[in-house]
Design a protein around this motif. Structure first.
Motif, short mmCIF file in Angstrom:
data_model
loop_
_atom_site.label_atom_id
_atom_site.label_comp_id
_atom_site.label_asym_id
_atom_site.label_seq_id
_atom_site.Cartn_x
_atom_site.Cartn_y
_atom_site.Cartn_z
N THR A 112 0.13 11.10 4.26
CA THR A 112 0.65 11.49 2.94
C THR A 112 0.16 10.53 1.87
O THR A 112 -0.27 10.93 0.78
CB THR A 112 2.19 11.51 2.96
N ARG A 113 0.21 9.23 2.17
CA ARG A 113 -0.25 8.25 1.19
C ARG A 113 -1.75 8.38 0.94
O ARG A 113 -2.21 8.28 -0.22
CB ARG A 113 0.08 6.83 1.69
N LEU A 114 -2.53 8.62 1.99
CA LEU A 114 -3.97 8.78 1.82
C LEU A 114 -4.28 9.98 0.92
O LEU A 114 -5.15 9.90 0.05
CB LEU A 114 -4.65 8.93 3.17
N TYR A 151 0.81 -1.21 0.00
CA TYR A 151 0.00 0.00 0.00
C TYR A 151 0.85 1.27 0.00
O TYR A 151 0.36 2.36 0.33
CB TYR A 151 -0.99 -0.03 1.17
N GLY A 152 2.12 1.14 -0.34
CA GLY A 152 2.96 2.30 -0.60
C GLY A 152 3.46 3.04 0.62
O GLY A 152 3.85 4.21 0.50
N VAL A 153 3.50 2.38 1.78
CA VAL A 153 3.91 3.07 3.00
C VAL A 153 5.20 2.49 3.59
O VAL A 153 5.89 3.15 4.36
CB VAL A 153 2.78 3.03 4.06
N ALA A 154 5.56 1.27 3.21
CA ALA A 154 6.71 0.61 3.84
C ALA A 154 8.02 1.35 3.59
O ALA A 154 8.84 1.51 4.51
CB ALA A 154 6.82 -0.83 3.34
N ASP A 164 5.54 10.06 13.17
CA ASP A 164 6.08 9.85 11.82
C ASP A 164 5.25 8.82 11.06
O ASP A 164 4.97 8.99 9.87
CB ASP A 164 7.53 9.36 11.91
N THR A 165 4.89 7.74 11.74
CA THR A 165 4.07 6.71 11.09
C THR A 165 2.77 7.31 10.57
O THR A 165 2.37 7.08 9.42
CB THR A 165 3.78 5.56 12.07
N GLU A 166 2.11 8.10 11.40
CA GLU A 166 0.85 8.72 10.98
C GLU A 166 1.08 9.70 9.83
O GLU A 166 0.26 9.78 8.91
CB GLU A 166 0.20 9.43 12.15
N ALA A 167 2.19 10.44 9.87
CA ALA A 167 2.47 11.40 8.80
C ALA A 167 2.65 10.69 7.46
O ALA A 167 2.13 11.14 6.42
CB ALA A 167 3.72 12.21 9.14
N PHE A 168 3.36 9.56 7.45
CA PHE A 168 3.55 8.81 6.20
C PHE A 168 2.23 8.22 5.71
O PHE A 168 1.94 8.22 4.51
CB PHE A 168 4.58 7.69 6.40
#
Length: 385
Positions: free
Chosen positions: A112-114, A58-61, A105-109
């Motif tokens: 951004t993807r959303l 899902y483009g976040v890793a 940071d996890t939430e920010a990434f």
């Protein structure tokens, strides 16, 4: 906005992940959060291998892996004595380590993807009422607006309005002790490539590295201060951390206190309402499983809902609930066992250390713990894989 395929309440890592999965799979989502802005504090800081695997598609890793600290070993120690080493380097995964990264940071990434996928989080939008019939869910907001959706996902945390309004019980209890949490700069005898669970007669303390040369400290205490000071954290490490080469605290960048519950929702599905993350289960932070279990819920639920919205039977949603609840119960039990071991009385401590020390020498035990902590043993509990 007033009509959507799926309405998601809660814009933490769990709610954002559900939204990303559904958007990437071609469905309409609306994400609401009661807060005016996202929290910018650390909170959860552990992302395990299985979680990174799930987020990869899902483009976040990639941004998570680039930002986080790769820690290849988890250890249980009693002060300077190594009781159980749990190495991750031999696991069959592209991510053979624990990834330490601030939840902010996890939430920010994730956010951004959303946004890349064309969705936003609507804030502040507190939910006051949830109703459903055979065709849809109706949600009333604090400002009087009324929204309709095919399905509603409650990812709104331990005090979930969605769960309470839907009449879903949340059984369990609360640990008598409180927990303190702090992000600090320190030097001294703490390894920089390990997540360490320190046992001592004074109680549990977890020490783990974070990006930027920081360390996360989590400890069980009788009465945690609202804002832990340098002196308070130093005293914890003096009593519970390494002895031969003590850890020295130079700065506390952020701190908090919290009570820990061990609870599981009576069901993860009630009609068109579904629960995920802390709205569905909460437990001790020992082992760092909380956010990881929630993101697993999110991917499982998002993929299942996408199938249903594409025309598969709604009975698939019972499979989500039926699979994820026993998984949550198993993780809650593991975290409780680790917490119980850490809180062993002084009289029981020598026996505990003897047993753990012997168990830690057995390769099969170390490997089993690595599989459990990394979440890889839960691969089989994910649908459509």
């Amino acid at each position: 906005m007033n009509n959507t395929d799926v309405l998601i309440v809660g814009a933490g890592p769990v709610g954002l992940t559900v939204a990303i999965v559904l958007k990437q799979l071609g469905h309409d989502v609306t994400v609401l959060d009661a807060q005016a802005e996202g929290a910018n504090t650390s909170r959860a800081a552990v992302v395990h291998a299985h979680t990174v695997e799930l987020l990869e598609r899902y483009g976040v890793a990639e941004p998570l892996v680039e930002r986080g600290v790769h820690t290849p070993t988890f250890t249980i120690r009693d002060r300077d004595r190594l009781l159980v080493p749990v190495p991750f380097h031999g696991l069959p995964t592209r991510y053979p380590y624990t990834l330490m990264i601030s939840q902010a940071d996890t939430e920010a990434f994730l956010l951004t993807r959303l946004k890349e996928l064309g969705a936003e989080v609507l804030r502040p939008c507190p939910v006051t009422k949830v109703e459903q019939d055979l065709q849809r869910v109706t949600v009333t907001l604090e400002d009087g607006r009324v929204l309709h959706a095919g399905y509603l996902v409650g990812a709104d945390g331990i005090h979930s309005t969605v769960r309470e309004q839907s009449g879903i019980g949340f059984t369990g209890g609360t640990y008598a002790e409180s927990f303190t949490l702090a992000d600090v700069r320190l030097s001294g005898g703490v390894p920089h490539n390990e997540v360490i669970l320190y046992f001592s007669p004074a109680g549990l303390v977890v020490v783990a590295p974070l990006p930027g040369g920081l360390h996360r400290i989590v400890a069980i205490v009788d009465d945690a201060p609202r804002d832990p000071s340098i002196a308070f954290v130093q005293a914890l490490l003096n009593k519970r951390g390494p002895e031969k080469q003590p850890a020295i605290v130079h700065e506390v960048l952020w701190g908090s206190r919290f009570r820990v519950h061990h609870r599981v929702a009576e069901t993860f599905r009630k009609g068109r309402v579904l629960l995920a993350g802390d709205a569905a289960h909460v437990h001790s932070p020992a082992g760092g499983q909380g956010m990881n279990l929630g993101i697993e819920d999110a991917v499982s639920l998002g993929e299942t809902l996408a199938r249903v919205l594409d025309g598969d039977s709604p009975a698939l949603l019972d499979s989500y609930a039926g699979i994820r609840r026993p998984v949550a119960e198993k993780v809650v039990a593991l975290a409780s066992r680790l917490t119980g071991l850490a809180n062993a009385t002084s009289a029981r401590r020598p026996l505990r250390n003897l047993v753990l020390g012997l168990a830690g020498k057995i390769p099969a035990v170390r490997r089993r713990l690595a599989w459990q902590l990394s979440g890889l043993d839960r691969r089989r509990n994910m649908p459509f894989r």
